[in-house]
Write a protein that holds these residues in place. Structure first.
Motif, PDB file in Angstrom:
ATOM      1  N   LEU A 144       5.063  15.690  15.468  1.00  0.00           N
ATOM      2  CA  LEU A 144       5.719  16.912  15.006  1.00  0.00           C
ATOM      3  C   LEU A 144       4.993  18.129  15.571  1.00  0.00           C
ATOM      4  N   ILE A 145       5.565  19.274  15.344  1.00  0.00           N
ATOM      5  CA  ILE A 145       4.965  20.566  15.713  1.00  0.00           C
ATOM      6  C   ILE A 145       4.575  20.540  17.189  1.00  0.00           C
ATOM      7  N   ASN A 146       5.574  20.343  18.029  1.00  0.00           N
ATOM      8  CA  ASN A 146       5.362  20.294  19.476  1.00  0.00           C
ATOM      9  C   ASN A 146       4.312  19.255  19.871  1.00  0.00           C
ATOM     10  N   ALA A 147       4.389  18.106  19.212  1.00  0.00           N
ATOM     11  CA  ALA A 147       3.513  16.958  19.483  1.00  0.00           C
ATOM     12  C   ALA A 147       2.060  17.221  19.123  1.00  0.00           C
ATOM     13  N   ARG A 148       1.781  18.246  18.336  1.00  0.00           N
ATOM     14  CA  ARG A 148       0.393  18.507  17.931  1.00  0.00           C
ATOM     15  C   ARG A 148      -0.015  17.647  16.738  1.00  0.00           C
ATOM     16  N   LEU A 149       0.949  17.243  15.935  1.00  0.00           N
ATOM     17  CA  LEU A 149       0.680  16.379  14.790  1.00  0.00           C
ATOM     18  C   LEU A 149       1.281  15.004  15.054  1.00  0.00           C
ATOM     19  N   SER A 150       0.448  13.991  15.102  1.00  0.00           N
ATOM     20  CA  SER A 150       0.917  12.608  15.244  1.00  0.00           C
ATOM     21  C   SER A 150       0.551  11.837  13.982  1.00  0.00           C
ATOM     22  N   TYR A 151       1.408  10.889  13.604  1.00  0.00           N
ATOM     23  CA  TYR A 151       1.173  10.176  12.353  1.00  0.00           C
ATOM     24  C   TYR A 151       1.764   8.774  12.416  1.00  0.00           C
ATOM     25  N   GLN A 152       1.285   7.908  11.516  1.00  0.00           N
ATOM     26  CA  GLN A 152       1.853   6.593  11.257  1.00  0.00           C
ATOM     27  C   GLN A 152       1.750   6.318   9.761  1.00  0.00           C
ATOM     28  N   VAL A 153       2.784   5.750   9.198  1.00  0.00           N
ATOM     29  CA  VAL A 153       2.778   5.313   7.806  1.00  0.00           C
ATOM     30  C   VAL A 153       3.402   3.915   7.770  1.00  0.00           C
ATOM     31  N   ALA A 154       2.731   2.979   7.129  1.00  0.00           N
ATOM     32  CA  ALA A 154       3.251   1.617   7.021  1.00  0.00           C
ATOM     33  C   ALA A 154       3.047   1.108   5.605  1.00  0.00           C
ATOM     34  N   VAL A 155       4.066   0.438   5.077  1.00  0.00           N
ATOM     35  CA  VAL A 155       4.004  -0.228   3.776  1.00  0.00           C
ATOM     36  C   VAL A 155       4.376  -1.690   4.027  1.00  0.00           C
ATOM     37  N   PHE A 156       3.522  -2.616   3.594  1.00  0.00           N
ATOM     38  CA  PHE A 156       3.770  -4.017   3.921  1.00  0.00           C
ATOM     39  C   PHE A 156       3.566  -4.920   2.709  1.00  0.00           C
ATOM     40  N   ASN A 157       4.202  -6.072   2.782  1.00  0.00           N
ATOM     41  CA  ASN A 157       4.067  -7.130   1.787  1.00  0.00           C
ATOM     42  C   ASN A 157       3.951  -8.446   2.558  1.00  0.00           C
ATOM     43  N   THR A 158       2.756  -9.029   2.538  1.00  0.00           N
ATOM     44  CA  THR A 158       2.489 -10.238   3.315  1.00  0.00           C
ATOM     45  C   THR A 158       2.138 -11.393   2.392  1.00  0.00           C
ATOM     46  N   ASP A 159       2.754 -12.536   2.640  1.00  0.00           N
ATOM     47  CA  ASP A 159       2.500 -13.748   1.861  1.00  0.00           C
ATOM     48  C   ASP A 159       1.852 -14.774   2.781  1.00  0.00           C
ATOM     49  N   PHE A 160       0.590 -15.121   2.492  1.00  0.00           N
ATOM     50  CA  PHE A 160      -0.089 -16.187   3.224  1.00  0.00           C
ATOM     51  C   PHE A 160      -0.003 -17.448   2.377  1.00  0.00           C
ATOM     52  N   ALA A 161       0.877 -18.359   2.769  1.00  0.00           N
ATOM     53  CA  ALA A 161       1.140 -19.574   1.992  1.00  0.00           C
ATOM     54  C   ALA A 161       0.344 -20.756   2.537  1.00  0.00           C
ATOM     55  N   ASP A 162       0.251 -21.808   1.699  1.00  0.00           N
ATOM     56  CA  ASP A 162      -0.468 -23.032   2.055  1.00  0.00           C
ATOM     57  C   ASP A 162      -1.920 -22.747   2.422  1.00  0.00           C
ATOM     58  N   LYS A 163      -2.538 -21.777   1.727  1.00  0.00           N
ATOM     59  CA  LYS A 163      -3.946 -21.478   1.966  1.00  0.00           C
ATOM     60  C   LYS A 163      -4.794 -22.726   1.721  1.00  0.00           C
ATOM     61  N   MET A 164      -5.818 -22.866   2.527  1.00  0.00           N
ATOM     62  CA  MET A 164      -6.633 -24.076   2.447  1.00  0.00           C
ATOM     63  C   MET A 164      -7.749 -23.917   1.415  1.00  0.00           C
TER      64      MET A 164
END
Length: 728
Positions: free
Chosen positions: A516-536
């Motif tokens: 944004l703002i003529n490429a002066r502001l860069s950003y990333q936002v991530a929301v995740f839900n991860t399921d690790f199944a069959d854990k040893m």
């Protein structure tokens, strides 16, 4: 500590690299010119297509904010959701991506001694071996110029990558320049780093030769580190349709291990080390090479192929409190991909890739007990009787494809599918007459193994450009981690553990990124839900009187439910070409982790008590991590940065009864760079880490009580250096 430089191997490798430059680069966008067609892409062909996903790239600005030779400084400061640790001054490095760290250890739900579950590449060459284990002691992090990290299951492109993928890219020759450079960096605790490089680049070819020498005395007893690195990278473009590149790397690495401190030692700031490690002269030694050859051919503006072959081999010896291990793995493989683009029905642009990757590794793993040296009882222990001798062959294969459909005025749809196979074969080379029995009940096999196949990893993503420079996405991805060779055989019963299944990771993620703002502001936002199944997990079997444990073996038990939020932002708050300051750019990132065990049980091998960890926080993951900083560059050559890192307290045992303390670190660096007489570039810098002298750890051994902490220096430590480059 003595080094043996294999001169013939180095010279031969350098000559071969110069004469036969071939490519271990992937390429992405197919265009009319080869120079665009062969634009360098990281890891594999598809990473740029995943630009809407949670992929983070670190460049020189982020890597060189600190000393520039310890990669965890850059990773932990700049990549939300990823933690990098090290077991010694410059060895035993591991990644923890979104709460997935390592494999199973004998004492609990994590293995603290190697990295499993992710794919790591160096200039396109897999660092992760064919078994899925990643050792990075021999990586010259001081020569790395770019790092790309794919967070979360990535099986559709990278095979058995339940946690994600990491690509390390070393420096390349600058186009059209010939130069020689010498870098010197000195720091506390005897840290010395010297780098000499030669680069030349013409219209159709380039060559970079790099030599690095690195030493540290360490701040604890028995904690020194010595490393020598040689790398050569060259490329050649014979015509407008082809490009050939090669990489050769040699390393000689020796890191002493002071061992883990007990909780009591750490709390009392007793940094004398672990006596059991020191008595066994604990260390990690890796001497070996990596070599890669490849070829990229653009058939036309819509179709191209990249094929690469690679090989690596090393001598790996290690000792710890538990004994001594020797192995000399030889790893080889290839990757070939076909990239294409076309228009569908005159409305939909389609970009795609399809290919295969295969690896095979063979090695002999020999372990020994360590015993007192009767000629010098006050000295180090020596190698005793052999405990085991196992010949191991691992093979893995991955077929992959991904297509991105650009739908006009709607969104982009990415669909991919990976098919992975892991085959593990072992041969026990220690003869035991009692096992060689005609009775099927008593006979124990000397050769055994298992195969894990038909592991399907789909990936689906919808992304949309909201406005110029801003996009949003939603994705679904799957990845696997297969058992390793040590999980397969139950020695006491002589049975193969055929019921053990690969762990499976499934991730849903939504996010947005852009500028944004003529490429002066860069950003990333991530929301995740991860399921690790069959854990040893592990199960113990008691004797008939239930007074002692006969043996333990590995089973699949429960899962991890990992939910989190990651935010990354950088803002060029001030820019000027005429004022004193050229740029002033604050940056910040935040990680929130809500990771819980689900239906997860573990049986203690000593007490044989079954523990249920369901609903408890996953050990080894801090709920809150944030980093703040500012970069400043002047128009007069002066530059600098300050940054502040905070890591929350976290459990280090799965029962939640033991946890670390929160800590914060403040770091700063200032420098001056200028080019004199248009040819001599000078960069002088000075910095300080842990300015406030806080106690912190470089690594915590999860579920390993009472030994747990690998500490960092508990006081301010300074560093400085000078980089010279003469351009012809």
């Amino acid at each position: 500590m003595k080094f043996k430089l294999y001169n013939n191997l180095i010279i031969g490798g350098c000559l071969l690299t110069t004469v036969l430059p071939l490519a271990l680069k992937a390429q992405n966008n197919i265009s009319d010119s080869l120079s665009h067609k062969l634009n360098e892409v990281v890891i594999t062909e598809n990473l740029n297509r995943q630009k809407a996903q949670s992929v983070v790239r670190l460049g020189a600005a982020e890597i060189k904010r600190g000393q520039g030779v310890f990669m965890e400084e850059a990773i932990n400061t700049n990549v939300p959701g990823v933690m990098m640790m090290r077991r010694s001054v410059s060895g035993g490095q591991q990644f923890n991506i979104r709460g997935y760290g390592n494999g199973l250890g004998a004492r609990g739900a994590n293995n603290n001694f190697d990295s499993q579950g992710l794919k790591v590449y160096l200039n396109g060459i897999p660092v992760t071996d064919a078994e899925g284990i990643t050792i990075m002691d021999d990586i010259d992090f001081g020569s790395v110029s770019n790092v790309d990290i794919v967070k979360g299951p990535a099986g559709s492109m990278y095979g058995l990558a339940i946690a994600g993928a990491v690509n390390l890219q070393t420096q390349k020759a600058e186009p059209g320049k010939v130069s020689i450079g010498q870098d010197v960096m000195l720091g506390e605790y005897g840290l010395r780093r010297y780098t000499t490089r030669l680069q030349t680049s013409g219209e159709r070819s380039s060559l970079m030769v790099n030599y690095g020498r690195q030493h540290s005395d360490g701040f604890m007893p028995h904690n020194a580190s010595d490393k020598n690195f040689v790398s050569v990278m060259g490329d050649y473009q014979p015509n407008e349709k082809q490009k050939l590149t090669a990489f050769f790397g040699y390393s000689n690495s020796y890191d002493e291990r002071a061992g883990e401190l007990t909780i009591d030692q750490y709390n009392k700031k007793d940094y004398t080390g672990n006596p059991n490690y020191i008595k066994n002269d604990a260390h990690s030694e890796v001497i070996g090479f990596r070599f890669g050859l490849g070829h990229t051919l653009a058939f036309n503006k819509n179709l191209a192929n990249t094929t690469s072959v690679f090989a690596s081999s090393n001598k790996n010896t290690a000792s710890s409190a538990g004994g001594w291990t020797d192995k000399s793995p030889v790893n080889a493989g290839f990757r070939s991909s076909l990239d294409f683009k076309f228009n569908l029905l005159g409305q939909v642009n389609v970009n795609g890739t399809a290919g295969v990757e295969a690896q095979q590794q063979t090695y002999q793993n020999i372990s020994y007990a360590m015993v007192p040296n009767n000629a010098d009882l006050n000295g180090y222990n020596i190698i005793g009787a052999m405990r085991s001798n196992v010949a191991i062959t691992n093979k893995n294969f991955n077929a992959f494809t991904e297509l991105t459909f650009s739908l006009p005025k709607l969104f982009d749809l990415t669909a991919g599918l990976g098919l992975s196979t892991m085959d593990i074969r072992l041969q026990d080379r220690v003869y035991n007459a009692s096992n060689n029995n005609a009775s099927p009940e008593l006979n124990k096999p000397t050769s055994y193994g298992n195969k894990y196949d038909n592991l399907l990893s789909p990936h689906v993503m919808l992304s949309r450009t909201i406005t110029k420079g801003i996009s949003a996405y939603a994705s679904y991805s799957v990845g696997y981690r297969a058992p390793v060779s040590s999980n397969l055989f139950i020695a006491y019963t002589g049975k193969v553990n055929t019921d053990l299944k690969p762990e499976k990771g499934t991730q849903f993620e939504i996010g947005t990124k852009g500028s944004l703002i003529n490429a002066r502001l860069s950003y990333q936002v991530a929301v995740f839900n991860t399921d690790f199944a069959d854990k040893m997990s592990s199960v113990s079997v008691a004797n008939a009187g239930n007074t002692a444990t006969l043996y333990s073996y590995i089973v699949n038990s429960g899962s991890q439910k990992n939910k989190g939020v990651e935010v990354l932002a950088k803002y060029a708050v001030y820019q000027s070409t005429t004022g004193f300051f050229q740029t002033i750019a604050p940056f910040a990132n935040l990680t929130y982790s809500d990771f819980k065990y689900d239906n997860y049980r573990f049986q203690n091998s000593t007490t044989r008590v079954m523990s249920d960890y369901s609903g408890l926080a996953v050990a080894g993951a801090a709920p809150w991590i944030y980093n703040l900083g500012v970069d400043a560059v002047t128009n007069h050559g002066v530059y600098g940065n300050v940054n502040f890192n905070h890591r929350d307290a976290m459990p280090i045992t799965s029962d939640g009864l033991n946890e670390t303390k929160a800590f914060s670190l403040s770091n700063a660096k200032v420098g001056y760079q200028h080019t004199f007489l248009k040819q001599l570039g000078v960069d002088v810098f000075f910095g300080a880490n842990n300015i406030t002298g806080n106690q912190y750890y470089n690594m915590v051994f999860v579920n390993q009580m009472p030994d747990a902490f690998i500490p960092g220096p508990g006081k301010i430590n300074y560093f400085g250096g000078i980089n010279l480059k003469y351009t012809l």
